[in-house]
Design a protein around this motif. Structure first.
Motif, PDB file in Angstrom:
ATOM      1  N   ARG A  66       0.881  -1.168   0.000  1.00  0.00           N
ATOM      2  CA  ARG A  66       0.000   0.000   0.000  1.00  0.00           C
ATOM      3  C   ARG A  66       0.913   1.211   0.000  1.00  0.00           C
ATOM      4  NH1 ARG A  66      -4.887  -0.132   3.786  1.00  0.00           N
ATOM      5  NH2 ARG A  66      -5.821  -0.866   1.872  1.00  0.00           N
ATOM      6  N   VAL A  67       0.863   1.981  -1.074  1.00  0.00           N
ATOM      7  CA  VAL A  67       1.841   3.041  -1.287  1.00  0.00           C
ATOM      8  C   VAL A  67       1.182   4.406  -1.154  1.00  0.00           C
ATOM      9  CG1 VAL A  67       3.620   3.900  -2.846  1.00  0.00           C
ATOM     10  CG2 VAL A  67       2.927   1.508  -2.961  1.00  0.00           C
ATOM     11  N   ALA A  68       1.840   5.315  -0.466  1.00  0.00           N
ATOM     12  CA  ALA A  68       1.320   6.678  -0.368  1.00  0.00           C
ATOM     13  C   ALA A  68       2.293   7.634  -1.043  1.00  0.00           C
ATOM     14  CB  ALA A  68       1.124   7.079   1.089  1.00  0.00           C
ATOM     15  N   PHE A  69       1.769   8.614  -1.724  1.00  0.00           N
ATOM     16  CA  PHE A  69       2.565   9.676  -2.331  1.00  0.00           C
ATOM     17  C   PHE A  69       3.657   9.163  -3.252  1.00  0.00           C
ATOM     18  CE2 PHE A  69       1.204  11.157   1.870  1.00  0.00           C
ATOM     19  CZ  PHE A  69       0.218  12.006   1.417  1.00  0.00           C
ATOM     20  N   LEU A  70       3.261   8.399  -4.238  1.00  0.00           N
ATOM     21  CA  LEU A  70       4.178   7.942  -5.285  1.00  0.00           C
ATOM     22  C   LEU A  70       5.418   7.257  -4.708  1.00  0.00           C
ATOM     23  CD1 LEU A  70       3.998  11.184  -7.449  1.00  0.00           C
ATOM     24  CD2 LEU A  70       2.698   9.100  -7.789  1.00  0.00           C
ATOM     25  N   GLY A  71       5.272   6.632  -3.565  1.00  0.00           N
ATOM     26  CA  GLY A  71       6.377   5.849  -3.040  1.00  0.00           C
ATOM     27  C   GLY A  71       7.130   6.493  -1.894  1.00  0.00           C
ATOM     28  N   LEU A  72       6.687   7.664  -1.448  1.00  0.00           N
ATOM     29  CA  LEU A  72       7.351   8.272  -0.291  1.00  0.00           C
ATOM     30  C   LEU A  72       7.183   7.386   0.939  1.00  0.00           C
ATOM     31  CD1 LEU A  72       6.759  12.117  -0.335  1.00  0.00           C
ATOM     32  CD2 LEU A  72       8.871  10.878  -0.683  1.00  0.00           C
ATOM     33  N   ARG A  73       6.020   6.734   1.010  1.00  0.00           N
ATOM     34  CA  ARG A  73       5.789   5.836   2.135  1.00  0.00           C
ATOM     35  C   ARG A  73       5.115   4.581   1.631  1.00  0.00           C
ATOM     36  NH1 ARG A  73       3.182   9.822   6.234  1.00  0.00           N
ATOM     37  NH2 ARG A  73       4.331  11.314   4.974  1.00  0.00           N
TER      38      ARG A  73
ATOM     39  N   LYS B 116       3.761   0.292   2.650  1.00  0.00           N
ATOM     40  CA  LYS B 116       3.551  -0.721   3.680  1.00  0.00           C
ATOM     41  C   LYS B 116       3.230  -2.020   2.955  1.00  0.00           C
ATOM     42  CE  LYS B 116      -0.100  -0.312   6.525  1.00  0.00           C
ATOM     43  NZ  LYS B 116      -0.915   0.536   7.388  1.00  0.00           N
TER      44      LYS B 116
ATOM     45  N   TYR C 256      -3.100   8.848  -6.161  1.00  0.00           N
ATOM     46  CA  TYR C 256      -1.886   8.446  -5.433  1.00  0.00           C
ATOM     47  C   TYR C 256      -2.006   7.051  -4.832  1.00  0.00           C
ATOM     48  CZ  TYR C 256      -0.994  13.324  -6.032  1.00  0.00           C
ATOM     49  OH  TYR C 256      -0.827  14.538  -6.593  1.00  0.00           O
ATOM     50  N   LYS C 257      -2.766   6.158  -5.484  1.00  0.00           N
ATOM     51  CA  LYS C 257      -2.822   4.779  -4.998  1.00  0.00           C
ATOM     52  C   LYS C 257      -1.902   3.943  -5.878  1.00  0.00           C
ATOM     53  CE  LYS C 257      -7.370   4.240  -5.022  1.00  0.00           C
ATOM     54  NZ  LYS C 257      -8.717   3.798  -4.639  1.00  0.00           N
TER      55      LYS C 257
END
Lengths: 296, 435
Positions: free
Chosen positions: A42-49, A51, A261-262
């Motif tokens: 599960r990616v937030a902000f194009l890969g900044l974060r 899980k 941003y998913k």
């Protein structure tokens, strides 16, 4: 006769291939692997974060009715685009292959749409099919007294993007089919003519089977086109609307990835699309092999 | 000869050294066309008057493209110093963690500029009591109408409809008298729905619109929303409302109004300049009025739309200071006056408004006045403060899909309940990803 060993040294071919491999590695293989990996997160902000969530994205894809709706749309869209653009392309090239005066002009006009960029084609369709101020409804209103809401009705909207995508790609099929038709052995067709075969019989018994390698090639190319290159039509004409009726996989991947941003979901959808197209291509080769005549 | 060469060489070296000392600032924005030229001119002015700093403004595509580009650049460690981000991206920008809360870095002697923002704007852009970004282009939806068509239909051309019912009544006359083929248009966009919710004093998300704490529940299935949708669906069914069929089609709505196919259009105040020019070119008289509101509800006010300017993290202190110098100059009294006159976006500083008043700008340009009065008359409360929702872009699509479902005849209660559940799920997924 020597058929190999054009190069004396063993490593020279590898050196010559290296630039190609380097580019493939950097721009194709690595991103593909990365996509597979990201689809498990599960990616937030194009890969900044991110899980790790295992197969949760895939589970969502196959249980959420919205995604199932999109898969359905994609199948319908791809089926009609491939069938129509090939059938229309073949029919037009047979007509354009006749020895009539002005054949050069006809051929150029048929190939022309292919030379337009899809974005330009999309904007032209948007202008033409604008329900209130488009030329199509102006003509329909003046002659038949109807002005359909092309983009608000789910069925009409789907028909419109299929039509746009077919219109754009017919030129490509015409180019290849005309080339194929011109390379047909004249003697076989002449023999059939002398034996009294009707034009209908000559087409189905001789021309069509002889064209099968071309048809097979175009089937694969058109399938890839329908799955991957329809994005501009959806984006410019309907944005997937009304209410997801024209939302197809390639558009939704963009939307999930770059608007919402998913990235993880978008990656999982890309993997599904990838697998689907690879599967279809393999199937086409399997089925095609027995039926395609490559001549002698 | 040799000596001359040495002198020339040395002076060139010194020249380079000075050139290299200039602090380079990158500024990414989302304004194409005429607005790019406008920004470039301002940047040139700044570079000329601030010899130690060189700002480079770059157009990066849509709001979404600009935010994407900034996040990717930050990931690779070369973020631009200043990024323009649309209002609904505010929560996302905070969560991304690549920006600094700007208020903490404004030097003491320039703090006065932060207190100068007009209230509705300050209200929107203060998150947790603090400016996280510098407000820049701000707008509202207003009603534009064609006075000639109003006259033809027997309506008072100086009395635009104020409420939902008045719109319906005006439409009956316009359509019955065949003064125009369609009555009213606006882009099928969630932004208008959000405005009408705020006008009713209702909220779009829990925890005070996501202002007192992170929002965990989106309110789509609400009485306020039902009122809006019933009216809108009625207009659509009777053929009064026109749109191109494509969601978020701003140009399409403008085209319907400018070509005089529709008598009224609701759209952003940032198009005031465009509409004034278009009415002149196409030979009709333009009128503007407040956004019509539901009947029996006290007009509560609108939410500020537009974008603000954010400062990214991780630059040497000198660069950060230079970037701030530019930001505060770029949005100072004088530049805000110019920006307003050139585009129609609000002058967001009280001092700019004073300058404009002094020039009698609003009396000479009544179209701009309606836009601005509506903003100033907005009540300052949580409803008009606007919602902070992380996945706002996705929630907007969910709302727009719901509207199209209702147009196609889906039961309103069911459509709202389903959209509500989808939005809540999107919010839950987003929240679990950022925490």
């Amino acid at each position: 006769m020597e058929t190999h060993a054009a190069y004396k040294s063993r490593w020279l071919p590898w050196v010559l291939l290296a630039p190609t491999f380097a580019i493939l590695l950097a721009f194709l293989y690595y991103p593909t692997l990365e996509t597979f990996r990201l689809s498990l997160y599960r990616v937030a902000f194009l890969g900044l974060r991110k899980k790790f969530t295992g197969l949760a994205n895939y589970k969502e894809l196959f249980t959420n009715p919205d995604y199932l709706h999109i898969f359905g749309n994609t199948v319908v869209f791809a089926f009609f685009v491939v069938m129509l653009s090939m059938a229309v392309g073949l029919a037009l090239s047979i007509l354009a292959n006749q020895k009539v005066s002005g054949w050069r002009v006809y051929r150029i006009l048929l190939i022309w749409p292919y030379a337009l960029s899809p974005a330009v084609a999309g904007v032209i369709f948007l202008f033409m099919f604008n329900p209130q101020s488009g030329i199509v409804n102006y003509i329909l209103g003046a002659t038949l007294g109807v002005t359909p809401d092309w983009l608000t009705n789910p069925t009409l909207a789907m028909m419109l993007i299929i039509f746009a995508a077919v219109w754009k790609n017919v030129g490509y099929n015409v180019v290849f089919y005309i080339a194929g038709l011109q390379n047909l052995p004249g003697s076989v067709l002449e023999a059939a003519l002398i034996d009294g075969a009707t034009p209908w019989q000559r087409f189905w018994k001789i021309t069509f089977p002889l064209l099968s390698p071309m048809t097979f090639f175009l089937l694969i190319i058109n399938t890839i086109y329908a799955f991957f290159e329809a994005f501009p039509f959806v984006d410019l004409l309907t944005k997937g609307g009304p209410n997801n009726a024209t939302n197809i996989l390639i558009f939704n991947i963009y939307r999930d990835g770059f608007e919402y941003y998913k990235t993880g979901m978008a990656a999982a959808e890309s993997v599904i699309l990838f697998i689907a197209v690879v599967f279809l291509t393999i199937m086409q080769f399997r089925v095609g092999e027995g039926r395609v005549h490559y001549g002698s | 000869m040799k000596r001359l060469a040495t002198v020339v060489g040395l002076s060139m070296l010194i020249g380079f050294a000075f050139a290299a000392q200039k602090i380079k600032i990158n500024f990414w924005h989302a304004f194409g066309g005429g607005r790019t030229a406008f920004i470039e001119r301002a940047v040139e002015d700044f570079n000329y008057t601030h010899p130690g700093i060189e700002v480079k403004a770059e157009y990066k595509g849509s709001y979404r493209d600009t935010l994407n580009a900034a996040i990717l650049a930050a990931k690779q460690g070369n973020a631009p110093h200043i990024v323009q981000i649309f209002e609904v991206g505010s929560q996302m920008a905070v969560d991304s963690g690549i920006f600094v809360p700007i208020q903490d870095y404004v030097p003491a002697q320039l703090k006065f500029q932060l207190d100068d923002y007009i209230k509705p704007v300050a209200n929107y852009y203060r998150i947790g009591g603090k400016f996280n970004s510098i407000p820049w282009n701000s707008s509202n939806p207003i009603l534009y109408y064609n006075k000639d068509i109003f006259k033809k239909a027997g309506l008072d051309p100086n009395k635009p409809p104020q409420t939902f019912d008045e719109v319906v009544q005006a439409c009956q006359k316009i359509i019955a008298s065949k003064a125009a083929p369609k009555c009213i248009t606006w882009p099928l966009h969630s932004w208008f729905v959000e405005q009408w919710i705020a006008e009713q004093g209702a909220m779009l998300a829990n925890n005070d619109n996501g202002r007192s704490a992170r929002a965990t529940n989106v309110y789509i299935n609400s009485e306020a929303m039902k009122r809006i949708m019933k009216w809108w669906k009625g207009l659509y069914d009777k053929g009064y409302y026109a749109y191109t069929g494509k969601p978020e089609d701003w140009d399409g709505a403008n085209q319907l109004f400018v070509s005089q196919q529709a008598a009224m259009e609701i759209t952003s105040t940032s198009d005031v300049t465009f509409h004034q020019n278009a009415s002149f070119e196409n030979g009709y008289t333009l009128g503007t009025g407040f956004l019509p509101v539901p009947d029996g509800v006290e007009r509560n006010g609108t939410v500020v739309g537009g974008a603000s300017l954010w400062l990214t993290k991780g630059h040497p202190q000198k660069e950060q200071e230079a970037a701030l110098t530019f930001l505060l100059w770029f949005t100072n009294t004088e530049n805000m006056v110019r920006w307003h006159k050139g585009t129609g976006y609000f002058p967001v500083l009280n001092s700019s408004v004073k300058v404009l008043d002094w020039e009698h700008w609003f009396t000479r340009n009544p179209a701009y006045k309606a836009a601005f009065d509506q903003l100033l008359q907005s009540k300052a409360n949580v409803a008009t403060q606007g919602a902070l929702i992380g996945p706002f872009p996705e929630v907007r699509t969910i709302i727009e899909n719901m509207i199209q479902e209702v147009f196609q005849g889906k039961d309103l209660t069911k459509a709202l309940a389903e959209a509500d559940a989808k939005a809540d799920k999107a919010l839950k997924d987003y929240n679990s990803a950022v925490k």
